[in-house]
Design an enzyme around this catalytic site. Structure first.
Site, PDB file in Angstrom:
ATOM      1  N   GLY A 210     -18.239  -9.943 -60.582  1.00 20.85           N
ATOM      2  CA  GLY A 210     -17.936  -9.254 -61.837  1.00 20.85           C
ATOM      3  C   GLY A 210     -17.299 -10.202 -62.827  1.00 20.85           C
ATOM      4  CG  ASN A 211     -17.628  -9.939 -66.729  1.00 18.78           C
ATOM      5  OD1 ASN A 211     -16.970  -9.229 -67.476  1.00 18.78           O
ATOM      6  ND2 ASN A 211     -18.937  -9.765 -66.556  1.00 18.78           N
ATOM      7  CE1 TYR A 212     -10.112 -11.534 -63.890  1.00 16.44           C
ATOM      8  CE2 TYR A 212     -10.903 -13.624 -64.750  1.00 16.44           C
ATOM      9  CZ  TYR A 212     -10.245 -12.903 -63.768  1.00 16.44           C
ATOM     10  OH  TYR A 212      -9.719 -13.545 -62.688  1.00 16.44           O
ATOM     11  CB  ALA A 279     -19.075  -9.245 -70.371  1.00 16.54           C
TER      12      ALA A 279
END
Ligand code: C5P
Length: 401
Positions: A210-212, A279
């Site tokens: 995943g990402n932030y 994102a």
């Protein structure tokens, strides 16, 4: 001529030192030609007298449920119906808590509960009170209920402490109201598809890539677009955020890029505008294990990744005349050139550029600093750092023409 001319505004005042600033707000509203009805809480009257407010507004100030000597009942329902907008400035922690929970023990709250149109709240309190989880929670509830919060500034407070909690200046509150009426509902009848947040790509039943991304920018865009009259389809990756309070927003929760792509494909053809804020993970594991991958017996684990679909590029390629596609670019160097090239590659009409070199931009922040780039003209318009709510307003304003 001001967009506030002949508008009916309820000015709610609760008991904070900043109540003296409400006088300036009242004068600005009157000067712009608005009709103002002041509703003040019992504590508010300890900070500012109803006589000042009634003389400046030209209307009796409402505070009690009944007029003491005649027994006449003040109808908060009529007031609520009369108003084109209500602004509560200053809004104390207590008033915010009562609004969030419907504790209708004074005229200001009953009027708020009867108000049909847009409500704005300008909080004013000490920094600790503003930062307290209880206040944060109550403000989040109000936001989710569709109330627009006019964020307080950081600065010197009445207590002598310095921090965030000082009520926004009356001129700025006035601008927010005037802009609201000037813009009207210029997105009425438009359908807007917005993607927000990260995507999670499963490795096994308990792990993911995943990402932030927090989703805050996309959710702010959805809230703003709905308050400008648009019908919004908000395709949200896994985020904790409450959906902005509007029955004009349909939220579709997804997890992976493939699910986000499917939801977008379903809604893009009927959309007038697509704003692709998510994102999206560029790669996903080639296979998702159906059981938890064990570490026993392995010193190394190699994951094989495959490319995810590029949602923006897919929709850009499918765009029909008249549809507008807006994308985002987070760049670290040669920002404008890179962003222009990205817009061209993905057939976007606008690209919103963030630079990781700006401390106010980036993941999880409440602020953002953008440059809007128009693909047709190549023009790049930089904006100062602002709250994500205000950035959302700027983005929607830019793309409207
Ligand atoms: O190429 P890059 O990831 O920098 O492009 C960012 C823009 O493209 C954003 O608008 C993002 O939402 C969109 N995007 C997408 N699908 C992907 C990757 C990016 O929609 N797989």
């Amino acid at each position: 001529m001001s967009a506030l001319k002949d508008k009916h505004i309820i000015l709610g005042i609760s008991g904070g030192i900043a109540a003296y600033k409400s006088v300036s707000l009242l004068r600005l509203l009157r000067k712009a030609g608005a009709e103002v009805q002041v509703v003040i809480t019992p504590h508010g009257k300890e900070f500012i007298t109803p006589v000042t407010l009634s003389s400046l507004s030209g209307n009796p100030v409402v505070s009690e449920f009944f007029t003491a000597n005649t027994g006449e009942w003040h109808s908060h329902v009529d007031l609520g119906l009369w108003a084109d907008a209500m602004v509560i400035a200053p809004a104390t922690a207590s008033t915010i808590a009562k609004m969030a929970n419907g504790v209708a023990d004074n005229m200001l709250i009953t009027t708020y509960l009867s108000a049909k149109e847009k409500v704005f709240v300008a909080p004013a309190m000490d920094l600790d009170m503003f930062a307290h989880p209880s206040t944060r929670r109550n403000l989040a509830t109000l936001r989710a209920d569709g109330v627009e919060i006019i964020e307080p500034e950081a600065g010197e407070l009445a207590s002598g402490l310095v921090g965030k909690g000082r009520m926004e200046e009356p001129e700025r509150i006035f601008d927010v109201l005037e802009n609201y009426f000037a813009e009207g509902e210029h997105l009425k009848g438009k359908k807007i598809l917005i993607t927000a947040g990260p995507t999670y790509e499963n490795i096994d039943p308990v792990r993911f890539i995943g990402n932030y991304s927090s989703g805050k920018m996309g959710f702010a865009l959805a809230g703003r677009a709905a308050s400008l009259g648009a019908e919004v389809v908000l395709v949200a990756g896994p985020v904790e955020l409450p959906v902005p309070g509007s029955d004009r927003i349909r939220r579709i929760d997804v997890v992976s890029a493939a699910q986000m792509m499917a939801a977008c494909e379903e809604h893009f053809d009927t959309a007038d505008i697509a704003i692709l804020c998510a994102a999206v993970a560029d790669y996903r594991p080639a296979a998702c294990s159906d059981h938890k991958i064990k570490r026993e017996g392995r010193e190394e684990l190699t994951l094989s990744l495959v490319r995810n679909p590029d949602i923006a590029a897919t929709l850009g390629a499918r765009k029909r005349p008249g549809q507008v596609v807006v994308g985002f670019a987070l760049e670290t160097d040669h920002e404008i050139e890179n962003a222009r090239a990205k817009a061209a590659r993905k057939n976007m009409d606008w690209i919103v550029l963030n630079s990781l070199r700006d401390p106010e931009a980036g993941f999880r922040k409440d602020t953002n600093k953008i440059t809007m780039i128009c693909a047709a003209t190549g023009e790049a318009v930089p904006f100062p750092a602002k709250s994500k709510a205000d950035v959302a307003a700027d983005i929607l304003d830019c793309i409207k023409d």
